[in-house]
Design an enzyme around this catalytic site. Structure first.
Site, PDB file in Angstrom:
ATOM      1  N   LYS A 164      -5.671  -9.006   7.826  1.00 54.22           N
ATOM      2  CA  LYS A 164      -6.952  -9.430   8.393  1.00 54.22           C
ATOM      3  C   LYS A 164      -6.804  -9.823   9.862  1.00 54.22           C
ATOM      4  O   LYS A 164      -7.646  -9.480  10.696  1.00 54.22           O
ATOM      5  CB  LYS A 164      -7.507 -10.599   7.580  1.00 54.22           C
ATOM      6  CG  LYS A 164      -7.901 -10.194   6.155  1.00 54.22           C
ATOM      7  CD  LYS A 164      -8.355 -11.389   5.336  1.00 54.22           C
ATOM      8  CE  LYS A 164      -8.745 -10.971   3.918  1.00 54.22           C
ATOM      9  NZ  LYS A 164      -9.170 -12.104   3.079  1.00 54.22           N
ATOM     10  N   SER A 189     -13.142 -13.771  -0.492  1.00 57.07           N
ATOM     11  CA  SER A 189     -12.774 -14.316   0.820  1.00 57.07           C
ATOM     12  C   SER A 189     -13.940 -14.281   1.805  1.00 57.07           C
ATOM     13  O   SER A 189     -13.733 -14.408   2.996  1.00 57.07           O
ATOM     14  CB  SER A 189     -11.591 -13.530   1.399  1.00 57.07           C
ATOM     15  OG  SER A 189     -11.943 -12.174   1.583  1.00 57.07           O
ATOM     16  N   PRO A 229       0.829  -1.210   0.000  1.00 54.27           N
ATOM     17  CA  PRO A 229       0.000   0.000   0.000  1.00 54.27           C
ATOM     18  C   PRO A 229       0.860   1.256   0.000  1.00 54.27           C
ATOM     19  O   PRO A 229       2.074   1.202   0.247  1.00 54.27           O
ATOM     20  CB  PRO A 229      -0.802  -0.125   1.313  1.00 54.27           C
ATOM     21  CG  PRO A 229      -0.641  -1.538   1.743  1.00 54.27           C
ATOM     22  CD  PRO A 229       0.662  -2.014   1.221  1.00 54.27           C
ATOM     23  N   PRO A 230       0.247   2.409  -0.272  1.00 55.40           N
ATOM     24  CA  PRO A 230       1.017   3.664  -0.244  1.00 55.40           C
ATOM     25  C   PRO A 230       1.551   3.952   1.150  1.00 55.40           C
ATOM     26  O   PRO A 230       0.899   3.673   2.159  1.00 55.40           O
ATOM     27  CB  PRO A 230      -0.018   4.719  -0.665  1.00 55.40           C
ATOM     28  CG  PRO A 230      -1.098   3.959  -1.362  1.00 55.40           C
ATOM     29  CD  PRO A 230      -1.135   2.614  -0.713  1.00 55.40           C
ATOM     30  N   GLY A 231       2.755   4.515   1.204  1.00 59.83           N
ATOM     31  CA  GLY A 231       3.300   4.987   2.465  1.00 59.83           C
ATOM     32  C   GLY A 231       3.976   3.956   3.329  1.00 59.83           C
ATOM     33  O   GLY A 231       4.283   4.237   4.492  1.00 59.83           O
ATOM     34  N   VAL A 232       4.251   2.747   2.796  1.00 62.56           N
ATOM     35  CA  VAL A 232       4.899   1.727   3.635  1.00 62.56           C
ATOM     36  C   VAL A 232       6.416   1.740   3.489  1.00 62.56           C
ATOM     37  O   VAL A 232       7.104   0.950   4.115  1.00 62.56           O
ATOM     38  CB  VAL A 232       4.352   0.322   3.316  1.00 62.56           C
ATOM     39  CG1 VAL A 232       2.886   0.227   3.664  1.00 62.56           C
ATOM     40  CG2 VAL A 232       4.576  -0.035   1.863  1.00 62.56           C
ATOM     41  N   GLY A 233       6.971   2.634   2.635  1.00 65.67           N
ATOM     42  CA  GLY A 233       8.426   2.770   2.559  1.00 65.67           C
ATOM     43  C   GLY A 233       9.067   2.098   1.374  1.00 65.67           C
ATOM     44  O   GLY A 233      10.244   1.741   1.432  1.00 65.67           O
ATOM     45  N   LYS A 234       8.329   1.921   0.274  1.00 70.54           N
ATOM     46  CA  LYS A 234       8.909   1.230  -0.892  1.00 70.54           C
ATOM     47  C   LYS A 234      10.016   2.066  -1.531  1.00 70.54           C
ATOM     48  O   LYS A 234      11.109   1.564  -1.794  1.00 70.54           O
ATOM     49  CB  LYS A 234       7.796   0.940  -1.910  1.00 70.54           C
ATOM     50  CG  LYS A 234       6.671   0.073  -1.380  1.00 70.54           C
ATOM     51  CD  LYS A 234       5.669  -0.287  -2.443  1.00 70.54           C
ATOM     52  CE  LYS A 234       4.901   0.911  -2.959  1.00 70.54           C
ATOM     53  NZ  LYS A 234       4.044   1.537  -1.938  1.00 70.54           N
TER      54      LYS A 234
END
Length: 812
Positions: free
Chosen positions: A729, A686, A364-369
């Site tokens: 989850k 799911s 996701p955005p903002g996780v430090g990629k």
């Protein structure tokens, strides 16, 4: 003759101040202005004016020498008289001098504050008068001078009149030499010739050379006019100038530019075939008119060829321990990612030449990629380049445009390498999943060659049209999701998932990175503001809903800005942010999490969902009512979730006996399935087990345990299929406070990604089929058989006889 006699009668001192002149040689009887700017020269002029106004003029050997030594000044010069002097506003002095007689420097008496020299006056021998040789030589010089003037040499008419009336060989030689624009070396050579006839002969030779040069100029002009039309007039003029300068041994600015460009090509460390092509194109450029359209294109192409780092590379710093320190310093948690990076560095240290890998960070955005890519480059000691592929639809953005197109440029790959200045940077391809495709091509297909270690050693950009070795580049791609990336491109990359951060991880990152950075960026210090741990937990839980950290940092920055304003207004010196004071800075909470159910309820099941900003809790409600077998689905369900409901219902209908459900329920009751938060679209593969559990509970009237949450897909035969996003989850379930989570048995391997502290709080149940789910989720399983209805007593039938009239027998 009178001037010469007057000069001979002048009393010339033996010691004179010396004025070195730069780019002119002064002859006797010559009058010219001089600009004097150097302090030593101004001091010499002042001294001469204070005495007898005489000064010795000698030319310096190097025009650019600002402080010439005695050995850098010619010995033979001219004694001159300063006729006028004018001081200029910029501090310089303008003087008008007249040459008197030649002299030779015999000794330097002083160097400060000006050169003072002892001179030996040079007396020229008298030229023989009325000899045939001298007469012929004088006449020849006058004719040659007239000839070069006729060919276009610029000589003033006044000089021509004086020349016509002169009969003294030495004076004639000096006058002509000072007016035909000789080089300093040639003019100085003439000055040093003492014999008048010899000097006049040398002047005649120079006039002959100038005449030949002007004749050649005329021939060039004639030939150029025959071959070139009106549109090429400027080219003809440049060619004419170049031919003249070549004859004079000089080079023009364009020639110097081409020579410099050739040198740059040779120093660019290109492969042999690339250098050969570059030199070939340079040869074409040299033959072209500078203003031709193709000339500009070729010049831009050669500039790119020189700037591309064909042979420039940085040296890898493959210290594994140091790299580990850098990764730990830059990033908190992400242990699997760090471990993979260190493995790559270790292999690179042991094997210098290795192909790949192409890492792809997905999350996701903002996780430090992106910041991970910067850390890898820093750990390896390489340059870092990032290009964003979001919204790119043109294949030429990757492979470049053909050089024949107007405004053509190389593709993003070559541009990035030029920006890095080395052929082995860490190259980040950001937003890979946002690539598009239309009539202009498919950029994702163009990336197949770039990201294939077996092919990219000869990557060909359309603009360069020559192979470039990309095998030394470490490519790193980032994406938010893999679904939109084509299969062949995904196959070339090693995917590393960054699923997001737990609340504890966010808390640690906020303490270590976010708070200090925002405090510094907002002009305050940690002595002014302090965030308590509970305040950070409150901001994380109630003001952000994301897998990454961007909104968390924004909220922390918002608090810091408000503190900075209060501090600037003098409303306090120390601010402590607590959980209770957070709403004063950020307002009411923006997000309220789903509350845990108060009791076990029939038909209400706690499901788990994955979203791009992390895991979420999803309550599924089912109810039944009398009807004719209708099925109603509400809550903005997507096609996949609708199909999950249908599959669950079909399974239940096939298992009515085992589940103790009346067989005719599908024709006697209506079913309504609803997922709250109806304005939000929901979809995904799911929710099958959640739907099935809700339906079974509603049909059997057995409550569902409130402390149980579940995820998984169901088949028509009741098998539980694996799902994705398990970590997110389970984190969502832990936040809600449930104690038991049901997962597909095939997802047990994914529990390694879940923090151990979270697993200790939960009971994880791995289900193989729906019976395993129901056994844990329902209060009773299997459901009891429905109570049989009491049989009604048989009704006795009362028969009533109706009398029938007897036939009448008789006669009338």
């Amino acid at each position: 003759m009178e001037n010469r006699q007057e000069t001979e009668e002048l009393n010339i001192p033996d010691v004179l101040p010396l004025l070195p002149v730069r780019d002119v040689v002064v002859y006797p009887y010559m009058i010219l202005p001089l600009f004097v700017g150097r302090e030593i020269s101004i001091a010499a002029v002042d001294h001469a004016l204070s005495k007898d106004r005489m000064i010795f003029l000698a030319t310096q050997r190097d025009v650019g020498d600002e402080d010439p030594a005695p050995e850098a000044i010619y010995e033979v010069g001219t004694v001159a008289m300063i006729m006028r002097m004018l001081k200029l506003p910029d501090g310089r002095v303008k003087i008008l001098v007249q040459g008197l007689t030649k002299g030779r420097i015999t000794e330097y008496l002083a160097e400060k504050p000006f050169y003072s020299v002892r001179i030996d006056r040079i007396i020229e021998p008298a030229a023989p008068e009325n000899t045939l040789e001298s007469e012929a030589l004088i006449r020849t010089v006058k004719e040659e001078l007239a000839k070069i003037v006729a060919l276009g040499k610029a000589v003033s008419p006044e000089v021509m009149v004086i020349v016509e009336n002169m009969q003294e060989p030495g004076a004639l030689a000096d006058l002509v030499a000072s007016n035909i624009g000789l080089k300093v070396e040639e003019a100085q050579g003439l000055l040093e010739v003492i014999d008048p006839l010899e000097r006049l002969k040398k002047v005649n030779d120079l006039l002959n050379k100038e005449s030949e040069l002007l004749n050649m100029q005329a021939r060039i002009q004639s030939a150029a006019k025959e071959e070139m039309g009106k549109s090429q007039r400027e080219y003809y003029l440049r060619e004419q100038l170049r031919a003249i300068q070549q004859e004079l041994g000089e080079t023009d600015a364009r020639s110097e530019e081409m020579a410099e460009l050739r040198k740059s090509i040779e120093n660019a460390k290109m492969p042999q075939n690339v250098e050969k092509e570059a030199l070939k194109q340079l040869g074409r450029l040299e033959q072209m008119h500078p203003d031709a359209a193709e000339a500009g294109m070729l010049r831009t192409f050669l500039d790119w060829m020189v700037d591309i780092p064909w042979g420039k590379a940085t040296k890898d710093a493959l210290e594994i321990n140091r790299a580990s320190e850098i990764l730990n310093e830059d990033h908190y948690f992400l242990e699997k990612v760090k471990e993979r990076i260190l493995e790559f560095l270790a292999v690179r240290k042991l094997k210098k030449k290795m192909k790949g890998p192409i890492l792809c960070f997905v999350g996701p955005p903002g996780v430090g990629k992106t910041s991970l890519g910067k850390s890898i480059a820093r750990a390896m000691g390489r340059k870092f380049v990032r290009i964003s592929l979001g919204g790119v639809r043109d294949e030429a953005e990757i492979r470049g445009h053909r050089r024949t197109y107007v405004g053509a440029l190389p593709g993003r790959i070559i541009q990035g390498l030029k920006q890095a200045g080395s052929n082995n940077p860490v190259f980040m391809l950001d937003e890979l999943d946002k690539l598009g495709s239309d009539f202009r091509g498919d950029p994702s297909s163009a990336l197949l060659e770039v990201l294939d270690p077996e092919q990219n050693n000869s990557f060909s950009d359309h603009y360069i049209n020559l192979p470039f070795n990309l095998s030394n580049v470490m490519f790193i791609a980032t994406a938010n999701q893999m679904d939109t990336i084509p299969g062949p491109l995904r196959d070339r990359m090693e995917v590393i998932n960054l699923s997001g951060y737990t609340e504890e991880e966010k808390l640690g990152i906020a303490k270590r990175y976010l708070v200090p950075r925002q405090v510094k960026e907002n002009g305050i210090t940690e002595e002014i503001v302090t965030f308590s741990e509970e305040a950070l937990r409150t901001i994380i839980a109630k003001y952000t809903r994301e897998a990454g950290l961007r909104n968390l940092e924004r909220e922390i920055g918002s608090v810091c800005r408000k503190v900075a304003r209060k501090y600037a207004e003098g409303k306090g010196e120390k601010f402590v942010i607590t959980a209770g004071t957070v709403p004063k800075y950020l307002g009411p909470p923006k997000f309220l999490r789903e509350e845990e159910m108060e009791k076990n309820e029939v038909g209400v099941v706690t499901g788990l969902a994955w979203t791009p900003v992390g895991g979420e809790v999803l309550f599924v409600e089912a109810t039944v009512m009398k009807g004719k077998g209708g099925l109603t689905l509400t809550g903005q369900l997507g096609d996949v979730m609708k199909e999950s409901v249908q599959a669950a219902l079909s399974y239940i209908r096939s298992k009515t006996a085992e589940l103790n459900i009346p067989e005719d329920f599908s024709s006697t009751i209506d079913i309504h399935v609803h997922v709250p938060a109806g304005a939000i679209p929901k979809d995904g593969p799911s929710a099958g087990v959640t739907m099935a559990t809700a339906l079974v509970s509603a049909l059997t009237k057995i409550p569902v345990r409130k402390e149980v949450a579940m995820t998984g897909e169901i088949t028509l035969r009741g098998k539980v299929l694996p799902i994705g996003g398990l970590k997110e989850k389970i984190l969502a379930a832990a936040r809600l406070g449930v104690t038991t989570v049901i997962i597909p048995v095939q997802n047990k391997k994914d529990l390694e990604d879940v923090p151990k502290t979270i697993l200790k709080k939960l009971k994880i149940v791995a289900a193989t089929n729906i019976d395993d789910v129901l056994a844990v989720a329902l209060e009773k399983f299997p459901p009891p058989a429905p109570k049989a209805a009491k049989p009604e007593p048989p009704k006795t039938k009362v028969r009533t006889r109706v009398p029938v009239a007897s036939p009448v027998r008789g006669k009338a």
